[in-house]
Design a protein around this motif. Structure first.
Motif, PDB file in Angstrom:
ATOM      1  N   UNK A 205      -0.432 -24.543 -23.761  1.00 21.39           N
ATOM      2  CA  UNK A 205      -0.231 -22.755 -23.477  1.00 21.39           C
ATOM      3  C   UNK A 205      -0.282 -22.092 -25.038  1.00 21.39           C
ATOM      4  N   UNK A 206      -0.158 -22.160 -26.236  1.00 26.55           N
ATOM      5  CA  UNK A 206      -0.062 -22.363 -26.918  1.00 26.55           C
ATOM      6  C   UNK A 206      -1.983 -22.205 -27.638  1.00 26.55           C
ATOM      7  N   UNK A 207      -2.085 -22.995 -27.834  1.00 29.66           N
ATOM      8  CA  UNK A 207      -3.849 -23.457 -27.768  1.00 29.66           C
ATOM      9  C   UNK A 207      -4.910 -22.463 -26.758  1.00 29.66           C
ATOM     10  N   UNK A 208      -4.216 -21.987 -25.488  1.00 33.81           N
ATOM     11  CA  UNK A 208      -4.688 -21.480 -24.702  1.00 33.81           C
ATOM     12  C   UNK A 208      -5.534 -22.079 -23.897  1.00 33.81           C
ATOM     13  N   UNK A 209      -5.195 -23.415 -23.308  1.00 37.27           N
ATOM     14  CA  UNK A 209      -6.259 -24.157 -22.953  1.00 37.27           C
ATOM     15  C   UNK A 209      -5.231 -24.452 -21.360  1.00 37.27           C
ATOM     16  N   UNK A 210      -4.388 -23.534 -21.062  1.00 36.18           N
ATOM     17  CA  UNK A 210      -3.515 -23.539 -19.704  1.00 36.18           C
ATOM     18  C   UNK A 210      -4.003 -22.875 -18.608  1.00 36.18           C
ATOM     19  N   UNK A 211      -4.227 -23.515 -17.609  1.00 31.01           N
ATOM     20  CA  UNK A 211      -4.809 -23.210 -16.162  1.00 31.01           C
ATOM     21  C   UNK A 211      -4.212 -22.174 -15.655  1.00 31.01           C
ATOM     22  N   UNK A 212      -4.677 -21.356 -15.022  1.00 31.17           N
ATOM     23  CA  UNK A 212      -4.272 -19.740 -14.932  1.00 31.17           C
ATOM     24  C   UNK A 212      -4.349 -20.196 -13.115  1.00 31.17           C
ATOM     25  N   UNK A 213      -3.758 -19.859 -12.685  1.00 37.82           N
ATOM     26  CA  UNK A 213      -3.799 -20.037 -11.170  1.00 37.82           C
ATOM     27  C   UNK A 213      -2.096 -19.727 -10.027  1.00 37.82           C
ATOM     28  N   UNK A 214      -2.423 -19.273  -9.550  1.00 35.37           N
ATOM     29  CA  UNK A 214      -0.649 -18.450  -8.616  1.00 35.37           C
ATOM     30  C   UNK A 214      -0.843 -20.287  -7.381  1.00 35.37           C
ATOM     31  N   UNK A 215      -2.117 -21.066  -7.258  1.00 36.23           N
ATOM     32  CA  UNK A 215      -1.836 -22.066  -6.637  1.00 36.23           C
ATOM     33  C   UNK A 215      -0.905 -22.876  -6.984  1.00 36.23           C
ATOM     34  N   UNK A 216      -0.245 -24.253  -6.584  1.00 33.94           N
ATOM     35  CA  UNK A 216       0.748 -25.260  -7.181  1.00 33.94           C
ATOM     36  C   UNK A 216      -0.305 -26.315  -7.780  1.00 33.94           C
ATOM     37  N   UNK A 217      -1.225 -26.448  -6.642  1.00 30.40           N
ATOM     38  CA  UNK A 217      -2.422 -27.498  -6.754  1.00 30.40           C
ATOM     39  C   UNK A 217      -3.748 -27.140  -7.030  1.00 30.40           C
ATOM     40  N   UNK A 218      -4.810 -28.197  -7.325  1.00 31.13           N
ATOM     41  CA  UNK A 218      -5.215 -27.911  -6.865  1.00 31.13           C
ATOM     42  C   UNK A 218      -6.391 -28.465  -5.109  1.00 31.13           C
ATOM     43  N   UNK A 219      -7.570 -27.944  -5.025  1.00 27.45           N
ATOM     44  CA  UNK A 219      -8.038 -29.092  -3.626  1.00 27.45           C
ATOM     45  C   UNK A 219      -8.823 -29.959  -3.800  1.00 27.45           C
ATOM     46  N   UNK A 220      -9.582 -29.613  -5.170  1.00 28.56           N
ATOM     47  CA  UNK A 220     -10.656 -31.183  -5.204  1.00 28.56           C
ATOM     48  C   UNK A 220      -9.984 -31.684  -6.731  1.00 28.56           C
TER      49      UNK A 220
END
Length: 383
Positions: free
Chosen positions: A344-359
């Motif tokens: 989060x500090x370095x701006x590389x966190x995923x931004x998604x409303x979903x909790x887990x990915x699908x693939x």
């Protein structure tokens, strides 16, 4: 039955994937076969400890306790195999498991004496492999079954053979890896040692030093990890790790040997320069070992870990599964291994409303299957 035919049936077990039929003695047969195989390996380790055990590790465990664990495992495996044979269930599988138990007993079983032996012999980490496989499988398979993310994903999911081969090689070569890592650390980082700094770090209160060692290691790991993503030459090696299309406790073992060595050198080298106590470093190694397996596991943690403030603090499967996704929004994101706030500090966190990915996997699915082909991949890829 001719031995080649029997061998073919045994090896066929390791070529199969998917859910195992229940009520036919296959689940218990596989458990018995695994325990039987580990018992034989353990007997060999007792016979040749100077060549088959890890010097640093054998100083830390109690041989008497290991003997008792081995005896219990042999009794359980023998009981499962014999019960299935009496009921005529999967006779070849359970017969092989029982034969392995009898072989281990014939070779001395848990009573093999261990005499004095030299410490400076070349070795492979057979003891490390046995203990970690037994402990990891018992703990994490249970956790995955109790709190599954993907309920329909079997233990022997597609590609497990490749990951298990990585697991075996990484453990058996622990001696060579430690030798290379220690040599590289002293040659590359030795000139950077500053005694006053090491004295200050070593004098910190225990919990302050433990927090600092995890934070420093994660910062080094973050930038090393990020370099493996953003430098094309390094990505060739790291793509091996990302090629796993299923997340579970074995998926984290899929690593190219070059990456395994360089990452360890970079992290342990910095810890060496700063002068962290050996006890604190050992605890960090236990923590990173657990978290590395857990964060790849097929596990759904309580929802509280997916909400603020914990989602900004601790790396969990929720966080790390996104790093392994081949979806566009997840590419080159979520690098941290312990503290999510670093991303989060370095701006590389995923931004998604979903909790887990699908693939999961690499974008384009260009990685070949199999351990050997994956080790050769960085040198043969034309991409």
């Amino acid at each position: 039955m001719k031995s080649p035919a029997l061998l073919g049936r045994i090896t066929a077990v390791f070529r199969q994937s998917g859910a195992m039929d229940k009520g036919k003695g296959k689940v218990t047969g596989v458990i018995a076969l695994t325990l039987g195989g580990l018992a034989v390996l353990a007997v060999l380790a007792f016979h040749f400890p100077q060549y088959l055990t890890t010097p640093d590790l054998r100083k830390k465990y109690d041989v008497a306790i290991l003997r008792e664990i081995m005896l219990v495992g042999m009794v359980i495996a023998g009981g499962m195999a014999l019960a299935n044979l009496i009921r005529l269930r999967n006779r070849w599988l359970n017969g092989t498991a029982l034969a392995l138990i009898l072989l281990a007993a014939a070779l001395g079983g848990h009573r093999v004496p261990v005499d004095d032996f030299p410490d400076n012999t070349p070795y492979v980490g057979l003891d490390w492999f046995i203990l970690d496989l037994l402990g990891s499988s018992m703990i994490f398979i249970l956790i995955e079954k109790l709190f599954p993310l993907h309920r329909d994903q079997p233990v022997f999911r597609p590609g497990w053979q490749t990951d298990f081969t990585h697991f075996i090689v990484n453990h058996l070569l622990v001696g060579l890896a430690l030798l290379i890592v220690n040599f590289a650390i002293h040659r590359l980082f030795g000139w950077m040692v500053w005694p006053p700094l090491q004295k200050w770090v070593g004098g910190l209160p225990f919990f302050a030093e433990l927090f600092l060692v995890i934070l420093v290691a994660d910062l080094v790991q973050y930038w090393t990890h990020r370099a493996y993503h953003e430098i094309p030459f390094l990505w060739r090696f790291h793509a091996v790790h990302h090629s796993a299309e299923y997340m579970d406790w074995m998926a984290g073992s899929r690593l190219h040997l070059f990456e395994l060595l360089t990452t360890r050198v970079s992290i342990l080298g910095v810890l060496y320069v700063l002068g962290f106590n050996q006890t604190t470093t050992d605890i960090y190694i236990v923590i990173v070992g657990f978290q590395a397996v857990f964060n790849h596991a097929n596990v759904r943690v309580p929802i509280i870990f997916a909400k603020a403030p914990l989602k900004w603090l601790i790396v969990t499967p929720d966080f790390h599964h996104w790093h392994h996704s081949s979806e566009r929004e997840a590419i080159d994101r979520n690098y941290a291994a312990h503290f999510a706030f670093i991303d989060y500090i370095f701006g590389t966190a995923v931004k998604s409303e979903r909790r887990f990915p699908g693939k999961y996997g690499v974008l384009g699915d260009y990685m070949p299957p199999g351990f050997v082909r994956q080790q050769l991949f960085p040198f043969t890829w034309k991409g």
